[in-house]
Structure formats: C-alpha cells, structure tokens
Motif scaffolding. Sequence first.
Motif, PDB file in Angstrom:
ATOM      1  N   GLU A   1       7.960 -14.647 -17.796  1.00  0.00           N
ATOM      2  CA  GLU A   1       6.730 -14.857 -17.022  1.00  0.00           C
ATOM      3  C   GLU A   1       6.681 -13.831 -15.882  1.00  0.00           C
ATOM      4  OE1 GLU A   1       4.720 -18.078 -13.922  1.00  0.00           O
ATOM      5  OE2 GLU A   1       6.468 -18.659 -15.116  1.00  0.00           O
ATOM      6  N   ILE A   2       5.575 -13.127 -15.763  1.00  0.00           N
ATOM      7  CA  ILE A   2       5.420 -12.103 -14.725  1.00  0.00           C
ATOM      8  C   ILE A   2       4.474 -12.630 -13.647  1.00  0.00           C
ATOM      9  CG2 ILE A   2       4.905  -9.696 -14.225  1.00  0.00           C
ATOM     10  CD1 ILE A   2       7.075 -10.030 -16.319  1.00  0.00           C
ATOM     11  N   ARG A   3       4.926 -12.605 -12.416  1.00  0.00           N
ATOM     12  CA  ARG A   3       4.100 -13.001 -11.286  1.00  0.00           C
ATOM     13  C   ARG A   3       3.939 -11.807 -10.352  1.00  0.00           C
ATOM     14  NH1 ARG A   3       7.246 -18.685  -9.695  1.00  0.00           N
ATOM     15  NH2 ARG A   3       7.064 -19.674 -11.778  1.00  0.00           N
ATOM     16  N   GLU A   4       2.863 -11.791  -9.607  1.00  0.00           N
ATOM     17  CA  GLU A   4       2.644 -10.747  -8.608  1.00  0.00           C
ATOM     18  C   GLU A   4       2.459 -11.378  -7.234  1.00  0.00           C
ATOM     19  OE1 GLU A   4      -0.367  -7.895  -9.439  1.00  0.00           O
ATOM     20  OE2 GLU A   4       0.330  -7.469 -11.472  1.00  0.00           O
ATOM     21  N   GLU A   5       3.068 -10.740  -6.242  1.00  0.00           N
ATOM     22  CA  GLU A   5       2.938 -11.198  -4.859  1.00  0.00           C
ATOM     23  C   GLU A   5       2.866  -9.984  -3.941  1.00  0.00           C
ATOM     24  OE1 GLU A   5       6.246 -13.648  -3.845  1.00  0.00           O
ATOM     25  OE2 GLU A   5       5.768 -15.231  -5.310  1.00  0.00           O
ATOM     26  N   PRO A   6       2.270 -10.121  -2.752  1.00  0.00           N
ATOM     27  CA  PRO A   6       2.311  -9.001  -1.799  1.00  0.00           C
ATOM     28  C   PRO A   6       3.723  -8.804  -1.268  1.00  0.00           C
ATOM     29  CG  PRO A   6       1.300 -10.946  -0.810  1.00  0.00           C
ATOM     30  CD  PRO A   6       1.474 -11.262  -2.259  1.00  0.00           C
TER      31      PRO A   6
ATOM     32  N   ASP B   1       0.805  -1.229   0.000  1.00  0.00           N
ATOM     33  CA  ASP B   1       0.000   0.000   0.000  1.00  0.00           C
ATOM     34  C   ASP B   1       0.832   1.270   0.000  1.00  0.00           C
ATOM     35  OD1 ASP B   1      -2.278  -1.522  -0.007  1.00  0.00           O
ATOM     36  OD2 ASP B   1      -2.587  -1.437   2.162  1.00  0.00           O
ATOM     37  N   ALA B   2       2.125   1.173   0.255  1.00  0.00           N
ATOM     38  CA  ALA B   2       2.956   2.383   0.216  1.00  0.00           C
ATOM     39  C   ALA B   2       2.999   2.978  -1.188  1.00  0.00           C
ATOM     40  CB  ALA B   2       4.377   2.066   0.699  1.00  0.00           C
ATOM     41  N   LEU B   3       2.978   2.114  -2.206  1.00  0.00           N
ATOM     42  CA  LEU B   3       2.936   2.543  -3.611  1.00  0.00           C
ATOM     43  C   LEU B   3       1.923   1.663  -4.338  1.00  0.00           C
ATOM     44  CD1 LEU B   3       6.788   2.904  -4.307  1.00  0.00           C
ATOM     45  CD2 LEU B   3       5.162   4.764  -3.920  1.00  0.00           C
ATOM     46  N   PRO B   4       0.636   1.851  -4.091  1.00  0.00           N
ATOM     47  CA  PRO B   4      -0.372   0.900  -4.569  1.00  0.00           C
ATOM     48  C   PRO B   4      -0.486   0.798  -6.075  1.00  0.00           C
ATOM     49  CG  PRO B   4      -1.416   2.880  -3.687  1.00  0.00           C
ATOM     50  CD  PRO B   4       0.033   2.973  -3.334  1.00  0.00           C
ATOM     51  N   ALA B   5      -0.146   1.848  -6.812  1.00  0.00           N
ATOM     52  CA  ALA B   5      -0.307   1.813  -8.269  1.00  0.00           C
ATOM     53  C   ALA B   5       0.935   1.322  -8.996  1.00  0.00           C
ATOM     54  CB  ALA B   5      -0.681   3.201  -8.788  1.00  0.00           C
ATOM     55  N   ILE B   6       2.060   1.222  -8.298  1.00  0.00           N
ATOM     56  CA  ILE B   6       3.305   0.951  -8.999  1.00  0.00           C
ATOM     57  C   ILE B   6       3.387  -0.489  -9.511  1.00  0.00           C
ATOM     58  CG2 ILE B   6       4.725   0.214  -7.034  1.00  0.00           C
ATOM     59  CD1 ILE B   6       6.958   1.997  -8.199  1.00  0.00           C
ATOM     60  N   GLY B   7       2.808  -1.426  -8.791  1.00  0.00           N
ATOM     61  CA  GLY B   7       2.876  -2.821  -9.211  1.00  0.00           C
ATOM     62  C   GLY B   7       2.304  -3.053 -10.602  1.00  0.00           C
ATOM     63  N   PRO B   8       1.052  -2.661 -10.857  1.00  0.00           N
ATOM     64  CA  PRO B   8       0.508  -2.816 -12.207  1.00  0.00           C
ATOM     65  C   PRO B   8       1.289  -2.061 -13.268  1.00  0.00           C
ATOM     66  CG  PRO B   8      -1.252  -2.454 -10.614  1.00  0.00           C
ATOM     67  CD  PRO B   8       0.030  -2.220  -9.885  1.00  0.00           C
ATOM     68  N   ARG B   9       1.811  -0.880 -12.927  1.00  0.00           N
ATOM     69  CA  ARG B   9       2.593  -0.126 -13.905  1.00  0.00           C
ATOM     70  C   ARG B   9       3.894  -0.855 -14.261  1.00  0.00           C
ATOM     71  NH1 ARG B   9       1.389   5.525 -10.721  1.00  0.00           N
ATOM     72  NH2 ARG B   9      -0.557   6.043 -11.810  1.00  0.00           N
ATOM     73  N   VAL B  10       4.559  -1.407 -13.253  1.00  0.00           N
ATOM     74  CA  VAL B  10       5.787  -2.156 -13.512  1.00  0.00           C
ATOM     75  C   VAL B  10       5.474  -3.409 -14.311  1.00  0.00           C
ATOM     76  CG1 VAL B  10       7.575  -3.554 -12.403  1.00  0.00           C
ATOM     77  CG2 VAL B  10       7.091  -1.253 -11.561  1.00  0.00           C
ATOM     78  N   ARG B  11       4.397  -4.079 -13.974  1.00  0.00           N
ATOM     79  CA  ARG B  11       4.038  -5.296 -14.714  1.00  0.00           C
ATOM     80  C   ARG B  11       3.808  -4.986 -16.187  1.00  0.00           C
ATOM     81  NH1 ARG B  11       0.893 -10.446 -13.235  1.00  0.00           N
ATOM     82  NH2 ARG B  11       0.649 -11.362 -15.298  1.00  0.00           N
ATOM     83  N   THR B  12       3.066  -3.926 -16.478  1.00  0.00           N
ATOM     84  CA  THR B  12       2.794  -3.552 -17.871  1.00  0.00           C
ATOM     85  C   THR B  12       4.089  -3.241 -18.606  1.00  0.00           C
ATOM     86  OG1 THR B  12       0.606  -2.683 -17.308  1.00  0.00           O
ATOM     87  CG2 THR B  12       1.602  -1.906 -19.349  1.00  0.00           C
ATOM     88  N   ALA B  13       4.984  -2.511 -17.959  1.00  0.00           N
ATOM     89  CA  ALA B  13       6.257  -2.159 -18.595  1.00  0.00           C
ATOM     90  C   ALA B  13       7.111  -3.400 -18.846  1.00  0.00           C
ATOM     91  CB  ALA B  13       7.014  -1.166 -17.724  1.00  0.00           C
ATOM     92  N   LEU B  14       7.118  -4.339 -17.906  1.00  0.00           N
ATOM     93  CA  LEU B  14       7.910  -5.559 -18.079  1.00  0.00           C
ATOM     94  C   LEU B  14       7.340  -6.443 -19.182  1.00  0.00           C
ATOM     95  CD1 LEU B  14       8.745  -6.558 -14.382  1.00  0.00           C
ATOM     96  CD2 LEU B  14      10.169  -5.348 -16.026  1.00  0.00           C
ATOM     97  N   GLU B  15       6.036  -6.500 -19.276  1.00  0.00           N
ATOM     98  CA  GLU B  15       5.420  -7.294 -20.349  1.00  0.00           C
ATOM     99  C   GLU B  15       5.795  -6.749 -21.723  1.00  0.00           C
ATOM    100  OE1 GLU B  15       1.424  -8.922 -18.008  1.00  0.00           O
ATOM    101  OE2 GLU B  15       1.341  -7.056 -19.170  1.00  0.00           O
ATOM    102  N   ARG B  16       5.896  -5.428 -21.823  1.00  0.00           N
ATOM    103  CA  ARG B  16       6.284  -4.828 -23.097  1.00  0.00           C
ATOM    104  C   ARG B  16       7.768  -5.031 -23.386  1.00  0.00           C
ATOM    105  NH1 ARG B  16       3.196   0.973 -22.135  1.00  0.00           N
ATOM    106  NH2 ARG B  16       1.056   0.240 -22.546  1.00  0.00           N
ATOM    107  N   ALA B  17       8.600  -4.888 -22.368  1.00  0.00           N
ATOM    108  CA  ALA B  17      10.047  -4.955 -22.566  1.00  0.00           C
ATOM    109  C   ALA B  17      10.570  -6.379 -22.690  1.00  0.00           C
ATOM    110  CB  ALA B  17      10.758  -4.245 -21.416  1.00  0.00           C
ATOM    111  N   PHE B  18       9.922  -7.317 -21.998  1.00  0.00           N
ATOM    112  CA  PHE B  18      10.407  -8.702 -21.958  1.00  0.00           C
ATOM    113  C   PHE B  18       9.248  -9.668 -22.237  1.00  0.00           C
ATOM    114  CE2 PHE B  18      12.736  -6.157 -18.789  1.00  0.00           C
ATOM    115  CZ  PHE B  18      14.026  -6.239 -19.294  1.00  0.00           C
TER     116      PHE B  18
END
Length: 250
Positions: free
Chosen positions: A183-188, A162-179
């Motif tokens: 495989e992209i996974r998300e965890e708390p 929750d310290a940076l709640p929006a950053i996770g989805p933004r990083v995931r989108t950028a990684l999917e485009r760059a690489f």
Amino acid sequence: MRPSPIDLRTSVAYDVLALEAAGGYEAVLLSPVAPLGVSSVLAPGSQDRILSTIRGSEVVSDATNVLALECATRLRRTPTAHVRLCTVHQLLRMQPTGDGTGHTKHFRLLMLAEAGAGLPEDGFEVDAVVAQLRVYRRLLESAAHAHGLAWERPVAVVRYDDALPAIGPRVRTALERAFPDVEIREEPLASGYYRGLRVGYGVHDRAGELREIVDLGVFDWVAQLTSNRRHRYVASAIGLQLMPLLLSER
C-alpha cells in the motif's frame, strides 16, 4: 551503559540475515567513533544528543553521516563512481527514548547508502529507493522464515516537499511497479533533516498495528562534501532489534 534487551545470539543472527539481504552493497565495518561534529555540522542534529569525547571525536549516533563521509571520499577519487555501501552498527544517542516498545539509547541498525552522479528525472534517487526497499523486503521475508516473525500488509509512506516537487509521484509510480502488494501512501514532508524526500516502510504486526521500521531519505551531504552539486546521496536504515521485539510470534 546497560545491556541491550536483545540476546546477543539473536542479534548476531539478525546481523547475518541483514548482510545477506544487502548482498549488492559493499559491507563496511565502521569505527565506534567519528570526527567531532559529523552529526551536528553535516546534518541538522543537536550535539546535545551525542556522546562527545575529549579527543576531538564522538560516539557514532547516526551512521548515515559517517557513510556520507566515506561516499564523499570515494567520489573525490572517482567522481563518476556509483558507491553502494552497507553497515550494521550499534548506535548511541543521549536523548530520552520515550515509552515506545524496544526503544533504547543504544540500538542496532542495518544501514544502506548510495551516492553517485544524478540522472534525469530524479533517476538516481528513484532507483536507489527501490533497490534499498528490496533489501529490507528480503530481510523481512528471511526473518519471517528463519525466526518466525509475523507481519502482513506492508505499507510505504512517501513524504516530499517543494525542494523536490516531482520526486514524490515518480517514487510512487516506481514503487507501485516494483511492489504491487504494498500500500502506497503520500504525506507532506515536515522535517529539515531530509532534502525533499523521505520514505517510510512498515508492516502490520499480529495485533494489526502498523510498525514503520524502515526510514529512507535523500540528502545533500555528499554534494556538500565533494563541492559537486551533481552528486546525489540516498541512505536508509532498519531497526534490527525492533524486528524481534515488535514482530515475533514467540
């Protein structure tokens, strides 16, 4: 005090590959010691795992903190700068290492650090994550070619809270485009060491086991050191000795 399990010539060869992969970052040669408390005061680390000296210093146990000091020094001189540093360093930590293969009390890392003014929509952090993972990808590919490392099926694990709640989805989108092959996974995120984001990068070894050998995160240390809340800091590392120990075919 015992020698590393890695042959010195092998270690030097990996140092060269690492610094070549990080060509876009200024390479700094750090001192073996740092100001006393740089790990336990700046970061939430215990002084018990650090070898302190009687002269107000400590053996470097985490160059992430030392690079933060250097970034802050440069940003104090030029607050609008974008600082990009890298180093290869032999770290020493005093806590038990456990039974993991290749884990010793002193070990060698390639470390990257970026600091500068924040951008809208976590732009500084997202760009830094992608840029630093590109370095590690180049290093892994070079090591596979030069030293016969065997790895496949790369995975990136994006951890955020929750310290940076929006950053996770933004990083995931950028990684999917760059690489697109990763495989992209998300965890708390369950660590107070990072501020809002931690990204792990790993590959599968020849036995099919995932080896997460890159650790990357966002920190607020440079903002604290410069007393400027706009300053951002992203740093990461890869275990250079783990690469031949865990991924070598030979």
